[in-house]
Design an enzyme around this catalytic site. Structure first.
Site, short mmCIF file in Angstrom:
data_model
loop_
_atom_site.label_atom_id
_atom_site.label_comp_id
_atom_site.label_asym_id
_atom_site.label_seq_id
_atom_site.Cartn_x
_atom_site.Cartn_y
_atom_site.Cartn_z
CG ASP A 46 31.63 58.53 14.70
OD1 ASP A 46 30.92 59.53 14.91
OD2 ASP A 46 32.53 58.48 13.84
CB SER A 91 21.64 90.53 -6.68
OG SER A 91 20.65 91.48 -6.86
CG LEU A 92 26.97 91.45 -8.49
CD1 LEU A 92 28.05 90.46 -8.89
CD2 LEU A 92 27.57 92.82 -8.22
CE LYS A 127 27.38 86.75 -10.79
NZ LYS A 127 26.69 85.54 -10.38
CB CYS A 432 5.56 47.37 -21.63
SG CYS A 432 4.59 48.37 -22.77
CB CYS A 447 4.05 53.00 -24.90
SG CYS A 447 3.52 51.55 -24.00
CB CYS A 453 3.70 50.56 -20.10
SG CYS A 453 5.32 51.27 -20.44
S1 IVH Z 1 30.07 90.76 -5.16
C1 IVH Z 1 27.71 94.00 -3.71
N1 IVH Z 1 31.79 89.00 -6.10
O1 IVH Z 1 26.94 86.60 -7.44
C2 IVH Z 1 28.05 92.93 -4.60
N2 IVH Z 1 29.53 88.37 -5.92
O2 IVH Z 1 24.80 87.80 -8.98
C3 IVH Z 1 27.82 91.61 -4.00
N3 IVH Z 1 29.07 86.06 -6.59
O3 IVH Z 1 24.89 87.35 -4.70
C4 IVH Z 1 28.40 90.52 -4.73
N4 IVH Z 1 31.14 85.52 -7.09
O4 IVH Z 1 26.43 85.32 -4.51
C5 IVH Z 1 30.52 89.26 -5.78
N5 IVH Z 1 33.41 87.52 -6.87
C6 IVH Z 1 32.15 87.78 -6.55
C7 IVH Z 1 31.14 86.81 -6.70
C8 IVH Z 1 29.83 87.15 -6.37
C9 IVH Z 1 29.90 85.10 -7.02
C10 IVH Z 1 27.62 85.90 -6.44
C11 IVH Z 1 27.07 86.41 -5.14
C12 IVH Z 1 26.03 87.42 -5.51
C13 IVH Z 1 25.71 87.03 -6.92
C14 IVH Z 1 25.16 88.19 -7.71
#
Ligand code: IVH
Length: 705
Positions: A46, A91-92, A127, A432, A447, A453
């Site tokens: 640093d 995604s789910l 989740k 104001c 206003c 203002c």
């Molecule tokens: S499994 C193949 N488990 O939720 C399945 N996802 O809405 C992949 N997430 O993109 C996801 N907690 O970012 C899984 N316990 C969990 C999770 C989880 C959060 C997020 C994750 C995913 C999103 C989908």
């Protein structure tokens, strides 16, 4: 080596010293970040950086291209390098009701032909409300960390991920596969989030919730900043791997835990839908005490052979689902009703609440819309909350769904303090002192202070720099507020003189502000330069005239095509020129309210002065005139009655493709009425107005088939 006083350095010495420091700091960065083997203590490191910064401050003209202040930790990058995911990040799908969970289990059984009474295990886990990260380990060493991005391509945030305590730089164990991509969620705890925001409060920039804080911290180009942010990580899955050392999800999570990754302690195995729902209820009850945000439960089929058979559809696995929590309602006390003044002078009441956690997020403000809402009256004059009003001291129910701004939904009258009094909406501007008037038929009180203002001035400035207006990179709402408060930028024109007004001092002055360095200051000046030419529609929108949204700005730009023509017409109208007003009103989509607003804006001398000041720095580009192509270009068509040969949506699409505007009601501006069977009042009105009436056959002939 004894260090010389910075003031005593000659220009040549300073130059040489900066070169030495740049090389030395770069070497230590590499030892620390790439080789994981620092040679010197953080304190000594640093000190080197501080000396470099001090010399740069004394000799700004000597700042090197490769200055360490431009590049901290990781190599200079204008953004992150892209990483393509060997295995897509999915995604789910969502479940909200218990039936959705039952349906999910039934679908899985059906797909796999497993009888209803045969065993089928699922895992259940929180989740986490953060952002997904994929960590690639090769021979046990962390070699890359990437964000999810669009699922196929993410950003390389390796340096930043290395600063997170929960992320091991090495995995330990004799069953760690050669390549193992661990996937999980980066998040921030409630406690750390509160502390971070308290620190950030001085800079005027705070995060709205822990998820934003986590995302903002992980996606810092400067890993030194990420290092100061208390991020955490839970591993819950995997991507590209050379071996899968278990047969179940449960087994894999256990293995990941053994290797040193942090896994969620609340994960459980469920043998039935009843178990899953019980888990959901239990976690929901514990949610507020977890210390981090979650937005539901994720259920996964436990057997990895079954997961493989199920596969995925579009981007969602068939073997997992997210069971969301219901939007939460919390009870708290409305401590005060505050009035905020907007850009056009609107007075908006805001509820100041005793802080309360709603859906895992601490809420202390909620919108109250307008004075009628407080009195228990809806937009059409109907009672809301059965007509109950809201008062300071009231116990209220607050609701928040997802990212939506919290709302006060109800009040508990049994808890109303005896000495409470109905809220009196101010009739003067709290900022104001000008009159605040509510026009006939309007819900909003405004206003009339206009330019005097301060609240309106700062809001106008924020609007000017916003994304869809002048869009100046590095000059967002927060920065605009600070510059305004410091008196550096009082109106839009001042943005463009910032650099010249401060000369070389601008850089110094900016650098003394929290969050600004030489590089960001330089970037800001160049971003401002890049907006010295603005397209007519953006410029018009940026002015923040009432009723002039983006669409209207674009319409006016296409109509008048040049700034000079537009301004001349508006000023003539403001001066009472009837033909100018008629011309504006004849534009389809323009009504009396807009004409009044334009006349008010252009009629005001102060506005014209501000415009002149602005226009001495900004050139406004002409717009393209409205497209005149297509058989029905510029025409307005109304469709009525039952069409026989074609659906109404298709007729509309074809008319629009031919350049027509399709409107819902017949007026003097209507060119054609396409009348099908059983046409009624619209046909009658069109006949009265002398509008050309088309049968389906006429229309087909006109449009060509
Ligand atoms: S499994 C193949 N488990 O939720 C399945 N996802 O809405 C992949 N997430 O993109 C996801 N907690 O970012 C899984 N316990 C969990 C999770 C989880 C959060 C997020 C994750 C995913 C999103 C989908």
């Amino acid at each position: 080596m004894a260090e010389q006083d910075i003031e005593a350095l000659t220009v040549e010495q300073a130059q040489a010293e900066l070169a030495r420091l740049a090389a030395e700091i770069a070497r230590h960065d590499a030892r620390y970040h790439t080789d994981d083997a620092p040679e010197i203590s953080d304190g000594d490191y640093d000190a080197l950086r501080r000396r470099n910064a001090a010399i740069e401050a004394a000799h700004p003209d000597l700042i090197r291209e490769d200055s360490p202040s431009h590049r901290v930790g990781a190599p200079v990058a204008d953004g992150f390098a892209k990483v393509s995911h060997a295995v897509q990040m999915l995604s789910l799908g969502n479940a909200f009701e218990p039936e959705d969970v039952q349906d999910f289990a039934d679908r899985v059984r059906k797909f796999l032909s497993i009888a209803a009474d045969a065993p089928l295990a699922f895992t259940a886990e929180p989740k986490i409300d953060g952002l997904a990260l994929s960590l690639r380990y090769e021979n046990g060493r962390l070699v890359q960390a990437a964000t999810r991005g669009d699922g196929r391509t993410g950003e390389n945030v390796t340096e930043n991920a290395r600063t997170i305590g929960d992320i091991p730089h090495e995995l330990a164990g004799d069953d760690v596969p050669e390549v193992f991509e661990a996937r999980g969620e980066v998040y921030m705890s409630h406690e750390d989030f509160a502390a971070l925001n308290a620190r950030m409060a001085e800079t005027g920039r705070v995060f709205a919730n822990p998820r934003n804080a986590a995302a903002g911290s992980l996606r810092q180009l400067d890993s030194e900043i990420t290092k100061t942010r208390p991020l955490r990580f839970f591993a819950y899955g995997w991507g590209d791997v050379t071996a899968v050392p278990a047969k179940t999800q449960t087994g894999m999570i256990a293995a990941m835990g053994r290797w040193g990754l942090t896994v969620n302690p609340r994960m459980a195995r469920c043998a039935s839908v009843e178990d899953m729902l019980a888990y959901h209820a239990g976690l929901g009850a514990d949610r507020a005490g977890l210390g981090y945000d979650i937005d539901g439960v994720v259920y996964k089929v436990d057997g990895l052979d079954l997961q493989a058979r199920l596969g995925f559809r579009s981007r969602e696995p068939r073997w997992a689902i997210a069971h969301k929590f219901a939007a939460e309602v919390a009870t708290t006390v409305l401590e005060e009703i505050d009035i905020q003044v907007g850009r056009t002078g609107s007075l908006t009441p805001v509820a100041k609440l005793r802080p309360v956690t709603v859906g895992g997020v601490v809420v202390s403000n909620a919108t109250l819309h307008n004075e009628d809402y407080i009195r228990g009256i809806g937009g059409k004059g109907e009672p809301i909350r059965e007509g109950r009003d809201l008062r300071a001291g009231d116990t209220v129910q607050v609701y928040r769904a997802g990212d939506v701004i919290p709302k006060v939904v109800d009040v508990d009258l049994s808890k109303r303090p005896e000495d409470s009094a109905p809220f009196v909406f101010p009739d003067v501007c709290p900022e104001c002192g000008s009159d605040a008037v509510r026009e006939e038929g309007e819900a909003v009180r405004r206003c009339v202070g206009g330019l005097i203002c301060p609240a309106q001035a700062v809001e106008r400035l924020k609007h000017f720099v916003s994304r869809n207006a002048a869009d100046i990179d590095g000059l967002g709402a927060k920065q605009a507020e600070t510059f305004w408060a410091d008196g550096w930028i009082k109106q839009a024109a001042d943005i463009y003189t910032l650099e010249e007004r401060f000369g070389g001092d601008a850089l110094q002055a900016l650098k003394s502000k929290e969050g600004w360095g030489a590089k960001s200051a330089e970037k800001l000046f160049r971003a401002i330069d890049a907006r010295r030419v603005l397209p007519l529609d953006r410029f018009l929108f940026a002015l923040g005239i009432r009723h002039v949204g983006e669409g209207t700005a674009a319409l006016l730009a296409r109509t008048y095509t040049s700034w000079d023509a537009l301004r001349a017409a508006m000023e003539a109208m403001a001066a009472g020129d009837a033909p100018a007003r008629e011309a504006l009103l004849s534009v389809d989509g323009v009504g009396e309210a807009l004409a009044d607003a334009m006349a008010a804006f252009f009629g005001e001398g102060h506005n014209r002065e501000s415009l002149d000041a602005l226009l001495s720095h900004v050139r406004v580009e002409d717009a393209e005139p409205a497209a005149q192509e297509g058989a029905l270009a510029g025409k307005t068509l109304v469709i009525t009655g039952t069409l026989e040969r074609i659906s109404r949506s298709e007729a509309k699409a074809r008319a629009e493709a031919a350049g027509a505007k399709v409107s819902g009601s017949v007026s003097a501006k209507t060119d054609y009425l396409l009348a099908g069977e059983k046409a009624g009042s619209k046909l009658k009105k069109a006949e009265e107005l002398g509008v050309t009436i088309l049968t389906e056959a006429d229309w087909e002939a006109l449009i060509g088939g």
